[in-house]
Write a protein that holds these residues in place. Structure first.
Motif, PDB file in Angstrom:
ATOM      1  N   GLU A  15     -15.674 -34.679 -55.929  1.00 44.62           N
ATOM      2  CA  GLU A  15     -16.510 -35.545 -56.777  1.00 44.62           C
ATOM      3  C   GLU A  15     -16.058 -37.002 -56.668  1.00 44.62           C
ATOM      4  O   GLU A  15     -16.878 -37.925 -56.606  1.00 44.62           O
ATOM      5  CB  GLU A  15     -16.446 -35.090 -58.242  1.00 44.62           C
ATOM      6  N   LEU A  16     -14.726 -37.186 -56.673  1.00 47.42           N
ATOM      7  CA  LEU A  16     -14.194 -38.546 -56.596  1.00 47.42           C
ATOM      8  C   LEU A  16     -14.544 -39.192 -55.252  1.00 47.42           C
ATOM      9  O   LEU A  16     -14.925 -40.364 -55.196  1.00 47.42           O
ATOM     10  CB  LEU A  16     -12.680 -38.519 -56.813  1.00 47.42           C
ATOM     11  N   ASN A  17     -14.442 -38.413 -54.173  1.00 50.28           N
ATOM     12  CA  ASN A  17     -14.797 -38.947 -52.859  1.00 50.28           C
ATOM     13  C   ASN A  17     -16.269 -39.323 -52.791  1.00 50.28           C
ATOM     14  O   ASN A  17     -16.621 -40.379 -52.248  1.00 50.28           O
ATOM     15  CB  ASN A  17     -14.466 -37.922 -51.762  1.00 50.28           C
ATOM     16  N   ALA A  18     -17.120 -38.479 -53.347  1.00 50.42           N
ATOM     17  CA  ALA A  18     -18.556 -38.759 -53.326  1.00 50.42           C
ATOM     18  C   ALA A  18     -18.866 -40.000 -54.154  1.00 50.42           C
ATOM     19  O   ALA A  18     -19.681 -40.850 -53.771  1.00 50.42           O
ATOM     20  CB  ALA A  18     -19.329 -37.551 -53.854  1.00 50.42           C
ATOM     21  N   PHE A  19     -18.179 -40.136 -55.295  1.00 49.18           N
ATOM     22  CA  PHE A  19     -18.352 -41.296 -56.180  1.00 49.18           C
ATOM     23  C   PHE A  19     -17.915 -42.575 -55.467  1.00 49.18           C
ATOM     24  O   PHE A  19     -18.605 -43.590 -55.463  1.00 49.18           O
ATOM     25  CB  PHE A  19     -17.535 -41.068 -57.450  1.00 49.18           C
ATOM     26  N   THR A  20     -16.739 -42.494 -54.824  1.00 48.80           N
ATOM     27  CA  THR A  20     -16.172 -43.672 -54.152  1.00 48.80           C
ATOM     28  C   THR A  20     -17.012 -44.086 -52.945  1.00 48.80           C
ATOM     29  O   THR A  20     -17.095 -45.280 -52.620  1.00 48.80           O
ATOM     30  CB  THR A  20     -14.718 -43.357 -53.711  1.00 48.80           C
ATOM     31  N   ALA A  21     -17.664 -43.115 -52.295  1.00 50.74           N
ATOM     32  CA  ALA A  21     -18.414 -43.402 -51.069  1.00 50.74           C
ATOM     33  C   ALA A  21     -19.629 -44.295 -51.311  1.00 50.74           C
ATOM     34  O   ALA A  21     -20.047 -45.005 -50.401  1.00 50.74           O
ATOM     35  CB  ALA A  21     -18.852 -42.084 -50.417  1.00 50.74           C
ATOM     36  N   ASN A  71     -16.981 -54.869 -66.574  1.00 45.88           N
ATOM     37  CA  ASN A  71     -17.633 -55.196 -65.312  1.00 45.88           C
ATOM     38  C   ASN A  71     -17.502 -53.986 -64.374  1.00 45.88           C
ATOM     39  O   ASN A  71     -16.541 -53.879 -63.624  1.00 45.88           O
ATOM     40  CB  ASN A  71     -16.958 -56.444 -64.728  1.00 45.88           C
ATOM     41  N   LEU A  72     -18.462 -53.084 -64.445  1.00 42.66           N
ATOM     42  CA  LEU A  72     -18.373 -51.845 -63.682  1.00 42.66           C
ATOM     43  C   LEU A  72     -19.485 -51.758 -62.644  1.00 42.66           C
ATOM     44  O   LEU A  72     -20.633 -52.120 -62.915  1.00 42.66           O
ATOM     45  CB  LEU A  72     -18.481 -50.627 -64.612  1.00 42.66           C
ATOM     46  N   ALA A  73     -19.106 -51.256 -61.483  1.00 36.30           N
ATOM     47  CA  ALA A  73     -20.118 -50.979 -60.455  1.00 36.30           C
ATOM     48  C   ALA A  73     -20.770 -49.631 -60.726  1.00 36.30           C
ATOM     49  O   ALA A  73     -21.953 -49.429 -60.446  1.00 36.30           O
ATOM     50  CB  ALA A  73     -19.466 -50.979 -59.075  1.00 36.30           C
ATOM     51  N   ASP A  74     -19.980 -48.689 -61.286  1.00 38.01           N
ATOM     52  CA  ASP A  74     -20.533 -47.358 -61.544  1.00 38.01           C
ATOM     53  C   ASP A  74     -19.584 -46.582 -62.455  1.00 38.01           C
ATOM     54  O   ASP A  74     -18.409 -46.943 -62.602  1.00 38.01           O
ATOM     55  CB  ASP A  74     -20.715 -46.592 -60.220  1.00 38.01           C
ATOM     56  N   ALA A  75     -20.117 -45.530 -63.068  1.00 39.30           N
ATOM     57  CA  ALA A  75     -19.304 -44.644 -63.899  1.00 39.30           C
ATOM     58  C   ALA A  75     -19.801 -43.217 -63.721  1.00 39.30           C
ATOM     59  O   ALA A  75     -20.997 -42.986 -63.516  1.00 39.30           O
ATOM     60  CB  ALA A  75     -19.392 -45.050 -65.371  1.00 39.30           C
ATOM     61  N   LEU A  76     -18.873 -42.279 -63.804  1.00 40.72           N
ATOM     62  CA  LEU A  76     -19.192 -40.856 -63.644  1.00 40.72           C
ATOM     63  C   LEU A  76     -18.530 -40.074 -64.777  1.00 40.72           C
ATOM     64  O   LEU A  76     -17.360 -40.295 -65.092  1.00 40.72           O
ATOM     65  CB  LEU A  76     -18.639 -40.357 -62.295  1.00 40.72           C
ATOM     66  N   ILE A  90     -11.602 -29.002 -66.747  1.00 42.45           N
ATOM     67  CA  ILE A  90     -12.563 -29.057 -67.862  1.00 42.45           C
ATOM     68  C   ILE A  90     -13.554 -30.187 -67.641  1.00 42.45           C
ATOM     69  O   ILE A  90     -14.756 -30.024 -67.823  1.00 42.45           O
ATOM     70  CB  ILE A  90     -11.859 -29.333 -69.217  1.00 42.45           C
ATOM     71  N   MET A  91     -13.022 -31.356 -67.315  1.00 40.94           N
ATOM     72  CA  MET A  91     -13.884 -32.526 -67.248  1.00 40.94           C
ATOM     73  C   MET A  91     -13.257 -33.600 -66.379  1.00 40.94           C
ATOM     74  O   MET A  91     -12.063 -33.543 -66.069  1.00 40.94           O
ATOM     75  CB  MET A  91     -14.140 -33.100 -68.648  1.00 40.94           C
ATOM     76  N   MET A  92     -14.040 -34.565 -65.978  1.00 43.27           N
ATOM     77  CA  MET A  92     -13.482 -35.748 -65.331  1.00 43.27           C
ATOM     78  C   MET A  92     -14.328 -36.969 -65.655  1.00 43.27           C
ATOM     79  O   MET A  92     -15.520 -36.847 -65.971  1.00 43.27           O
ATOM     80  CB  MET A  92     -13.376 -35.571 -63.808  1.00 43.27           C
ATOM     81  N   VAL A  93     -13.673 -38.128 -65.630  1.00 41.22           N
ATOM     82  CA  VAL A  93     -14.404 -39.395 -65.667  1.00 41.22           C
ATOM     83  C   VAL A  93     -13.910 -40.221 -64.484  1.00 41.22           C
ATOM     84  O   VAL A  93     -12.773 -40.073 -64.027  1.00 41.22           O
ATOM     85  CB  VAL A  93     -14.193 -40.198 -66.979  1.00 41.22           C
ATOM     86  N   ALA A  94     -14.777 -41.057 -63.963  1.00 41.49           N
ATOM     87  CA  ALA A  94     -14.370 -42.015 -62.939  1.00 41.49           C
ATOM     88  C   ALA A  94     -15.114 -43.318 -63.206  1.00 41.49           C
ATOM     89  O   ALA A  94     -16.263 -43.310 -63.658  1.00 41.49           O
ATOM     90  CB  ALA A  94     -14.688 -41.494 -61.539  1.00 41.49           C
ATOM     91  N   THR A  95     -14.417 -44.419 -62.969  1.00 39.13           N
ATOM     92  CA  THR A  95     -15.035 -45.737 -63.132  1.00 39.13           C
ATOM     93  C   THR A  95     -14.717 -46.573 -61.901  1.00 39.13           C
ATOM     94  O   THR A  95     -13.641 -46.446 -61.315  1.00 39.13           O
ATOM     95  CB  THR A  95     -14.492 -46.459 -64.389  1.00 39.13           C
ATOM     96  N   ALA A  96     -15.671 -47.404 -61.521  1.00 40.27           N
ATOM     97  CA  ALA A  96     -15.484 -48.276 -60.364  1.00 40.27           C
ATOM     98  C   ALA A  96     -15.789 -49.698 -60.786  1.00 40.27           C
ATOM     99  O   ALA A  96     -16.786 -49.957 -61.469  1.00 40.27           O
ATOM    100  CB  ALA A  96     -16.423 -47.862 -59.234  1.00 40.27           C
TER     101      ALA A  96
END
Lengths: 146, 81
Positions: A15-21, A71-76, A90-96
């Motif tokens: 998921e993190l790789n897909a988000f970062t891509a 100032n975020l480009a994206d959030a998951l 259980i869960m994850m969050v990611a911010t870019a």
């Protein structure tokens, strides 16, 4: 911005790789993964109940607020429900973000808010019986800093 | 109006959802009506400080109006994350 509520297990690395891509112009990505812990020993399952409909809209609102405040480009945000075993995700969050501090702070904001403002309830089932996990005062007071 | 219960509130009352005919103007009035029904409701609602409420899927307070509300949910403090 992506918010998912699901019973299926997922791979936080994939998921993190897909988000970062797909983020554009962000120099910093922060992610947090929550794992089922066997705190007292003997945990058989953790059952996560949620409020279908409200869960999605609450997570969406929390993620939108993060996008506005930093100032975020994206959030998951991905959060599971149903029967989970110790060691399962259980869960994850990611911010870019263009900047590291915005990515860290917004990820912490997302975690603090989804701990006590997203309608999930955890029940620990062990050989000793089944108990609902009580909310902690510190989780509620953690919201004050935002 | 649909009334939903989650987590230990659902277990104490014994059902996840029911349709209630009510003229309650606020959540507090609805709670007062429910408490008078049966002991299981009285037990579930005995300590409101341990409960949270959402009206039409938005978290609110017990003094919130029910005007136009279609769905009220009662549950313990949330434990996500």
């Amino acid at each position: 911005m992506q918010v998912r509520v699901q019973s299926d297990i997922f791979d936080p690395g994939a998921e993190l790789n897909a988000f970062t891509a797909v983020i554009d112009g962000a120099g910093a990505v922060v992610s947090f993964s929550g794992i089922v812990r066997d705190v007292a020993g003997g945990l058989q399952t953790m059952e996560i109940e949620h409020y279908p409909g409200m869960t999605e809209s609450a997570l969406q609102a929390i993620a939108e607020e993060a996008m506005q405040r930093w100032n975020l480009a994206d959030a998951l945000v991905i959060h599971r429900y149903g029967r989970l075993q110790a060691g399962e995700i259980i869960m994850m969050v990611a911010t870019a973000s263009p900047h590291r501090k915005d990515a860290f702070d917004s990820a912490e904001f997302l975690m603090d808010y989804l701990k006590s403002r997203a309608p999930f309830w955890k029940k620990e089932v062990s050989s000793a019986g089944a108990d609902w996990v009580a909310a902690k005062d510190e989780d509620e007071s953690a919201l004050d800093r935002w | 109006m649909d009334v939903l219960y989650f987590a230990w509130v659902r277990e104490r009352i014994g059902i996840p959802k029911e349709t209630v005919e009510t003229s309650a103007a606020t959540v507090n009035e609805l709670v007062a009506e429910l408490r008078q029904r049966e002991e299981r409701y009285e037990v579930a609602f005995s300590d409101l400080s341990s409960l949270r409420v959402a009206v039409d899927q938005t978290l609110t307070d017990f003094d919130a109006s029910l005007s136009g509300a279609r769905e009220v949910a009662f549950f313990p403090p949330m434990t996500g994350g």
